[in-house]
Design an enzyme around this catalytic site. Sequence first.
Site: not given
Length: 338
Positions: A162-164, A166, A267
């Site tokens: 997961l992105d930082k 998120t 996104r």
Amino acid sequence: MKNSELIISTELDGEDTEDRSEVGAEVESRLLVMGETHHGVRLDRALAELVTEFSRSYLQQMIELGGVSVNGGVVMKAAAKVKAADQVVIELRPTPQSQAFKPEPMALDIVHQDEHLMVINKPAGLVVHPAPGNWQGTLLNGLLAHDAQAMHLPRAGIVHRLDKDTSGLMMVARTRVAMEALVRMIAAREVSRQYVALAHRPWVGSGLREVHAPIGRDPRNRLRMAVVDLERTPGKSAQTDISLLANADQGCLVRCTLHTGRTHQIRVHMASINHPLVADELYGGQPAAGLTRQALHAWRLAFMHPLTGESLVFQSALPPDLSQALSQWGLSYNPSQA
């Protein structure tokens, strides 16, 4: 003098090492006397041949950091040529990369754990894997401290990211067999991953939209991903199903179901349909409703246990910042609806 000579000494940095990258870190100094076989050879190549336990890229970093001297003078160009009888001193010290894969105790929100895997509820702001700018304090570091088995697995058992900024649910393998199985299951689209997102602009039209749009590196901005034309730009197919959950004058709350797992997929796809995520400034969003991080939460994860065959379903409540943002916009969230 045909063969190079090597003298090794080891010392500890003291407090007077303000220009060194790791104060207090152990530093090994090696004196290398160049032989005839290295006359006219690049400095980094000569070092790579003589200090074989380190990669050439690592040795280049040491040169660029000022950790190499030739005949008493610091040399910071890897392409500099050495001569026979040159005395080269190299200081071998830890780099951020070499320090990255170390255990760091941290509080982990573990939703499920068994012999073979874990499900973790990741908070926004936690980086999953060490990378430039975030070599420490990552989820990987926390996993290494939490689980002794993680040290023996690639990426400490992390099978997807997961992105930082998120938040939400992630799978982590605890055994090699589980890791290989989970990777195969993700590739075969046998893992259901659903997200809740808050986006700019009210939703118009059908409450369900299937976005089939390939994603690749944005040719105009290498820091971004983008929907691309595969005939002109490298990329991979990507599909996201987007369902409306609630609408407001300022924006909309949607559920996103991934069918593929491309970098920044939700996104990018949301921005491509003119609904960038709130506070996702990289893709056209702006801070709003009190949010300063992208409004994306991995709320549901479902899959068959790769070893037992048990059907597993996990859900994660919205974090406080996202719940408060919904309240500001007058939106309600019903997990059963999502």
